[in-house]
Scaffold this active site. Structure first.
Site, short mmCIF file in Angstrom:
data_model
loop_
_atom_site.label_atom_id
_atom_site.label_comp_id
_atom_site.label_asym_id
_atom_site.label_seq_id
_atom_site.Cartn_x
_atom_site.Cartn_y
_atom_site.Cartn_z
N ASP A 86 21.85 53.07 64.58
CA ASP A 86 20.58 53.35 63.91
C ASP A 86 19.94 54.62 64.45
OD1 ASP A 86 20.32 51.48 61.96
OD2 ASP A 86 18.92 50.18 63.04
N LYS B 104 32.05 59.24 51.74
CA LYS B 104 31.11 59.94 50.84
C LYS B 104 31.23 61.45 51.01
CE LYS B 104 29.34 56.47 48.75
NZ LYS B 104 29.58 56.27 47.33
N ASN C 61 31.82 43.41 43.85
CA ASN C 61 30.52 43.19 44.50
C ASN C 61 29.41 43.00 43.47
OD1 ASN C 61 29.07 42.89 46.94
ND2 ASN C 61 28.20 44.93 46.68
N LYS D 279 30.26 49.76 50.13
CA LYS D 279 29.10 50.43 50.74
C LYS D 279 28.58 49.79 52.03
CE LYS D 279 25.66 47.77 48.23
NZ LYS D 279 24.36 47.71 47.62
N ARG E 161 19.75 48.38 66.73
CA ARG E 161 21.07 48.18 66.10
C ARG E 161 21.91 49.42 66.37
NH1 ARG E 161 21.13 47.28 59.61
NH2 ARG E 161 20.25 49.37 59.69
N SER F 186 25.24 59.73 49.45
CA SER F 186 24.27 59.01 50.28
C SER F 186 23.70 59.93 51.35
CB SER F 186 24.98 57.83 50.95
OG SER F 186 24.18 57.31 51.98
N TYR G 179 24.13 47.12 41.68
CA TYR G 179 22.67 47.24 41.82
C TYR G 179 22.13 48.51 41.15
CZ TYR G 179 18.27 47.97 44.43
OH TYR G 179 16.97 48.22 44.80
N TYR H 64 32.36 54.65 56.17
CA TYR H 64 31.71 54.66 54.85
C TYR H 64 31.12 56.04 54.57
CZ TYR H 64 27.84 54.23 51.56
OH TYR H 64 26.95 54.46 50.51
P1 NAD Z 1 26.92 47.77 44.44
O1 NAD Z 1 27.93 47.22 45.35
O2 NAD Z 1 25.82 46.88 43.98
O3 NAD Z 1 27.62 48.39 43.15
C1 NAD Z 1 28.91 48.99 43.20
C2 NAD Z 1 29.71 48.41 42.03
O4 NAD Z 1 31.01 49.02 42.05
C3 NAD Z 1 29.91 46.91 42.13
O5 NAD Z 1 29.56 46.32 40.88
C4 NAD Z 1 31.41 46.75 42.42
O6 NAD Z 1 31.92 45.55 41.85
C5 NAD Z 1 31.96 48.00 41.79
N1 NAD Z 1 33.23 48.50 42.37
C6 NAD Z 1 33.51 48.69 43.68
N2 NAD Z 1 34.76 49.16 43.82
C7 NAD Z 1 35.27 49.30 42.57
C8 NAD Z 1 36.51 49.74 42.06
N3 NAD Z 1 37.51 50.13 42.86
N4 NAD Z 1 36.70 49.74 40.71
C9 NAD Z 1 35.71 49.33 39.87
N5 NAD Z 1 34.52 48.89 40.31
C10 NAD Z 1 34.30 48.87 41.64
O7 NAD Z 1 26.31 49.09 45.15
P2 NAD Z 1 25.04 49.93 44.76
O8 NAD Z 1 23.99 49.67 45.77
O9 NAD Z 1 24.74 49.78 43.32
O10 NAD Z 1 25.62 51.39 45.06
C11 NAD Z 1 26.20 52.17 44.05
C12 NAD Z 1 26.75 53.43 44.69
O11 NAD Z 1 25.70 54.12 45.36
C13 NAD Z 1 27.83 53.17 45.74
O12 NAD Z 1 28.82 54.16 45.60
C14 NAD Z 1 27.09 53.32 47.05
O13 NAD Z 1 27.94 53.75 48.09
C15 NAD Z 1 26.06 54.39 46.71
N6 NAD Z 1 24.87 54.31 47.55
C16 NAD Z 1 24.17 53.14 47.64
C17 NAD Z 1 23.05 53.06 48.46
C18 NAD Z 1 22.29 51.77 48.60
O14 NAD Z 1 21.52 51.63 49.54
N7 NAD Z 1 22.43 50.82 47.70
C19 NAD Z 1 22.63 54.18 49.19
C20 NAD Z 1 23.36 55.37 49.06
C21 NAD Z 1 24.47 55.42 48.23
C1 UD1 Z 2 21.77 51.64 56.16
C2 UD1 Z 2 23.08 52.28 56.53
C3 UD1 Z 2 23.24 53.58 55.75
C4 UD1 Z 2 23.11 53.32 54.26
C5 UD1 Z 2 21.75 52.67 54.00
C6 UD1 Z 2 21.51 52.34 52.56
C7 UD1 Z 2 23.51 51.54 58.84
C8 UD1 Z 2 23.60 51.98 60.27
N1 UD1 Z 2 23.13 52.50 57.97
O1 UD1 Z 2 20.79 52.56 56.49
O2 UD1 Z 2 24.48 54.17 56.02
O3 UD1 Z 2 23.19 54.55 53.55
O4 UD1 Z 2 21.69 51.45 54.75
O5 UD1 Z 2 22.36 51.34 52.12
O6 UD1 Z 2 23.79 50.41 58.49
N2 UD1 Z 2 16.10 46.87 60.05
C9 UD1 Z 2 15.58 45.85 60.83
N3 UD1 Z 2 16.03 44.58 60.63
C10 UD1 Z 2 16.98 44.27 59.71
C11 UD1 Z 2 17.50 45.31 58.91
C12 UD1 Z 2 17.07 46.60 59.12
O7 UD1 Z 2 14.73 46.09 61.69
O8 UD1 Z 2 17.35 43.09 59.58
C13 UD1 Z 2 15.61 48.22 60.23
C14 UD1 Z 2 16.65 49.23 60.67
O9 UD1 Z 2 16.74 49.29 62.05
C15 UD1 Z 2 16.08 50.52 60.04
C16 UD1 Z 2 15.38 50.04 58.78
O10 UD1 Z 2 15.12 48.66 58.98
O11 UD1 Z 2 15.14 51.09 60.90
C17 UD1 Z 2 16.18 50.22 57.50
O12 UD1 Z 2 17.45 49.61 57.68
P1 UD1 Z 2 18.50 49.48 56.46
O13 UD1 Z 2 17.82 48.90 55.27
O14 UD1 Z 2 19.70 48.79 56.98
O15 UD1 Z 2 18.84 51.00 56.07
P2 UD1 Z 2 19.38 52.21 56.98
O16 UD1 Z 2 19.46 51.85 58.40
O17 UD1 Z 2 18.57 53.41 56.63
#
Ligand code: NAD
Ligand code: UD1
Length: 338
Positions: free
Chosen positions: A295, A152, A35, A84, A292, A124, A11, A148
């Site tokens: 949370d 990080k 993923n 993640k 949840r 994160s 993503y 998770y």
């Molecule tokens: P994502 O799952 O969409 O992308 C991660 C990609 O890494 C995927 O394409 C997966 O196939 C690949 N991957 C996983 N393990 C691998 C491995 N061992 N070797 C090679 N490729 C591998 O996730 P994203 O949302 O794009 O997140 C990217 C990064 O940002 C992650 O490290 C995630 O922990 C971090 N992050 C994401 C969020 C979020 O909400 N999306 C928030 C904070 C941090």
């Molecule tokens: C979650 C992860 C966090 C991660 C982040 C981004 C948990 C406990 N935390 O955070 O570690 O970094 O995603 O990927 O999973 N909500 C609803 N209904 C739903 C889904 C969410 O009410 O079906 C609410 C939650 O209670 C929260 C808000 O929406 O208040 C955001 O939730 P979410 O998108 O899951 O993100 P985080 O909880 O911030």
């Protein structure tokens, strides 16, 4: 620059690839597709009009990473690859420590042996744990709850030690808050497997009619409307943040830094639902359910350091985040309905 994007088919990586290519960088994606889908590569080609180079591999395969770094004469690595899902990390912590922590060590060893020392790491806001104060700045204590989040933080600690051992490294750990939204083309976006855990993709599936209704996890928090408050940031702003970070590390002598990437604005679940309804012209049925586990009431960034150091700040509004999420969802979700 020649830039390797581990997890670049995912993503955040795919959106960042677009921004980097549009700035004239050469992008090489390295992904094991655990993923993500290969079809994202064609979509990236459509958006950028350029051929995408992609290595199908795992970052734990150190020799393959090394060969890739050498063959493509990589200057910098953006390290997105990782697992993640918070809940899954408690069910199978070893998979998370292996993929995220051991995977990063493997990548770092390969980089070290090839003298590639510029790294931007996807951390994160989850490393902060339960907020002691808001907004959260980078000095806030770290205390992640889930395996998770711990992976990080452990990776950040490894990166910090590495930078202390050799000051020629240029390492940036970016602590993302809540990335949402999608590229304006509607061709790439967040495509979670199965039922989404996160709010925005869940709302999208309700809006599209795949899921019946949203469950709002608690309306008795100490927030203005009782529902959880988060700092949602548009994924394209986040992608621009990586570009700014690359510029910064190239021009400063800091071996290791951490930085928040957020907007600084908190938005509640109900506010987001209302905005989404307006932007998508769809009703989002919801019910209030129990909180949840794990949370927190509210979490939002102090994003000042990113502005002061790199001149970066988020630009896109919550309405744009909702509109772009809906545009992507309404073009991509058909397959789930079929
Ligand atoms: P994502 O799952 O969409 O992308 C991660 C990609 O890494 C995927 O394409 C997966 O196939 C690949 N991957 C996983 N393990 C691998 C491995 N061992 N070797 C090679 N490729 C591998 O996730 P994203 O949302 O794009 O997140 C990217 C990064 O940002 C992650 O490290 C995630 O922990 C971090 N992050 C994401 C969020 C979020 O909400 N999306 C928030 C904070 C941090
Ligand atoms: C979650 C992860 C966090 C991660 C982040 C981004 C948990 C406990 N935390 O955070 O570690 O970094 O995603 O990927 O999973 N909500 C609803 N209904 C739903 C889904 C969410 O009410 O079906 C609410 C939650 O209670 C929260 C808000 O929406 O208040 C955001 O939730 P979410 O998108 O899951 O993100 P985080 O909880 O911030």
């Amino acid at each position: 620059m020649n830039i390797l994007l581990t997890g670049g088919a995912g993503y955040i990586g795919s959106h960042t690839a677009v921004v980097l290519m549009q700035e004239g960088h050469e992008v090489i994606i390295f992904d094991n597709f655990s993923n993500s889908k290969r079809s994202v590569l064609n979509r990236l080609e459509k958006i950028t009009g350029k051929l995408i180079v992609c290595i199908d591999g795992d970052i734990r395969n150190r020799s393959l990473v090394k060969q890739t770094l050498q063959y493509y004469k990589i200057d910098a690595v953006l390290h997105f690859a990782g697992l993640k899902a918070v809940g899954e990390s408690s069910e199978d912590p070893l998979a998370y420590y292996d993929n995220n922590v051991a995977g990063t060590i493997s990548l770092l060893m390969a980089m070290k042996s090839c003298s590639v020392k510029i790294l931007i790491f996807s951390s994160s806001a989850t490393v902060y744990g339960v907020p002691h104060y808001l907004p959260i700045d980078e000095k806030h204590p770290t205390d992640p709850e889930s395996p998770y989040g711990k992976t990080k933080l452990q990776i950040e600690q490894i990166l910090s030690d590495l930078a202390k051992s050799d000051s020629s490294w240029r390492i940036f750990a970016l602590r993302y808050f809540n990335p949402v939204g999608a590229h304006e083309s509607g061709l790439i976006g967040e495509d979670p497997n199965g039922t989404p855990n996160n709010l925005m993709p869940y709302i999208s599936q309700v809006a599209y009619g795949i899921l019946d209704k949203l469950k709002i996890y608690g309306n008795d928090y100490d927030t203005p409307d009782g529902t959880g408050v988060r700092d949602y940031i548009h994924v394209m702003d986040l992608a621009e943040g990586h570009l700014a970070a690359l510029d910064y590390v190239g021009n400063h002598n800091e071996a290791f830094s951490v930085m928040n990437l957020g907007t600084g604005n908190g938005c509640s679940v109900l506010e987001l639902v209302n905005l989404y309804e307006y932007e998508a012209s769809k009703k989002i049925p919801y019910e209030i359910s129990a909180r949840r586990t794990g949370d927190i009431a509210a979490c939002y960034a102090n994003p000042e350091m990113a502005f002061l150091k790199m001149g970066w700040k988020s630009k896109k509004t919550l309405r744009e985040m909702c509109f772009d999420s809906w545009r992507w969802a309404s073009t991509s979700l058909q397959k789930h309905k079929d």
